[in-house]
Design a protein around this motif. Structure first.
Motif, short mmCIF file in Angstrom:
data_model
loop_
_atom_site.label_atom_id
_atom_site.label_comp_id
_atom_site.label_asym_id
_atom_site.label_seq_id
_atom_site.Cartn_x
_atom_site.Cartn_y
_atom_site.Cartn_z
N GLU A 1 30.39 52.10 45.74
CA GLU A 1 31.39 51.34 45.00
C GLU A 1 32.70 52.13 44.99
O GLU A 1 32.69 53.32 44.73
N ALA A 2 33.78 51.43 45.26
CA ALA A 2 35.10 52.07 45.24
C ALA A 2 35.92 51.45 44.12
O ALA A 2 35.87 50.25 43.89
N LYS A 3 36.69 52.30 43.45
CA LYS A 3 37.58 51.83 42.39
C LYS A 3 39.02 52.00 42.87
O LYS A 3 39.38 53.03 43.43
N ALA A 4 39.82 50.96 42.64
CA ALA A 4 41.22 51.02 43.07
C ALA A 4 42.09 50.33 42.03
O ALA A 4 41.66 49.40 41.35
N LEU A 5 43.32 50.78 41.93
CA LEU A 5 44.29 50.18 41.04
C LEU A 5 44.96 49.02 41.76
O LEU A 5 45.47 49.17 42.87
N TYR A 6 44.95 47.84 41.12
CA TYR A 6 45.59 46.66 41.70
C TYR A 6 46.31 45.93 40.57
O TYR A 6 45.69 45.52 39.59
N GLU A 7 47.61 45.80 40.69
CA GLU A 7 48.45 45.14 39.68
C GLU A 7 48.13 45.66 38.28
O GLU A 7 47.83 44.90 37.36
N LYS B 1 40.22 36.40 35.59
CA LYS B 1 41.28 37.29 35.14
C LYS B 1 41.99 38.03 36.27
O LYS B 1 43.18 38.25 36.21
N THR B 2 41.28 38.43 37.29
CA THR B 2 41.88 39.25 38.34
C THR B 2 42.42 38.40 39.48
O THR B 2 41.87 37.36 39.81
N THR B 3 43.52 38.88 40.03
CA THR B 3 44.08 38.22 41.21
C THR B 3 43.82 39.05 42.47
O THR B 3 44.37 38.75 43.52
N ALA B 4 42.99 40.08 42.32
CA ALA B 4 42.64 40.93 43.46
C ALA B 4 41.89 40.10 44.50
O ALA B 4 41.16 39.17 44.15
N PRO B 5 42.07 40.42 45.78
CA PRO B 5 41.37 39.66 46.82
C PRO B 5 39.86 39.83 46.70
O PRO B 5 39.37 40.91 46.36
N LYS B 6 39.13 38.76 46.97
CA LYS B 6 37.67 38.77 46.89
C LYS B 6 37.06 39.69 47.93
O LYS B 6 36.03 40.30 47.70
N GLU B 7 37.69 39.75 49.11
CA GLU B 7 37.21 40.66 50.14
C GLU B 7 38.37 41.08 51.04
O GLU B 7 39.35 40.37 51.17
N ASP C 1 44.71 41.67 56.32
CA ASP C 1 45.70 40.89 55.57
C ASP C 1 46.75 41.84 55.03
O ASP C 1 46.53 42.55 54.06
N SER C 2 47.91 41.87 55.66
CA SER C 2 48.94 42.85 55.31
C SER C 2 49.52 42.65 53.91
O SER C 2 50.27 43.48 53.43
N THR C 3 49.15 41.56 53.25
CA THR C 3 49.59 41.33 51.88
C THR C 3 49.06 42.41 50.95
O THR C 3 49.68 42.73 49.95
N PHE C 4 47.92 42.98 51.29
CA PHE C 4 47.24 43.93 50.42
C PHE C 4 47.19 45.33 51.03
O PHE C 4 46.21 46.05 50.90
N ASN C 5 48.29 45.75 51.68
CA ASN C 5 48.32 47.05 52.35
C ASN C 5 48.00 48.21 51.42
O ASN C 5 47.18 49.06 51.76
N GLU C 6 48.63 48.27 50.27
CA GLU C 6 48.42 49.41 49.36
C GLU C 6 46.97 49.47 48.89
O GLU C 6 46.36 50.54 48.87
#
Length: 92
Positions: free
Chosen positions: A6-12, A41-47, A61-66
């Motif tokens: 499992e990876a944790k990342a900061l998104y918005e 609640k989250t707008t993070a991409p599903k995959e 998908d270059s929309t989510f580069n970071e």
């Protein structure tokens, strides 16, 4: 197929969790982990699909580069061992 980790990342300004799957040697799929309460609640991409080419991470998908680059760093840490990553902290 079982996830590698499992990876944790900061998104918005919120932390999200992803299951990371190896598809090919240098290609990975990140699948969002959500509870039923959090799904809306989250707008993070599903995959996301991330691929390492010539030592650099690329996101389909270059929309989510970071976000993809953050997940790529976590994949590197997993593959190389956290000890190796921690041993480089502070080395310039």
């Amino acid at each position: 197929m079982e996830p590698l980790f499992e990876a944790k990342a900061l998104y918005e300004n919120e932390y999200v969790l992803y299951n990371i799957y190896r598809i090919e040697r240098e290609r990975y799929k990140a699948e969002l982990i959500v509870n039923d309460d959090e799904e809306d609640k989250t707008t993070a991409p599903k995959e996301l699909f991330v691929t390492k080419k010539n030592g650099k991470w690329h996101i389909e998908d270059s929309t989510f580069n970071e976000l993809g680059l953050t997940l790529g760093i976590e994949i590197d840490a997993f593959n190389n061992g956290y000890g190796a990553l921690l041993g480089r902290i502070g080395v310039t």
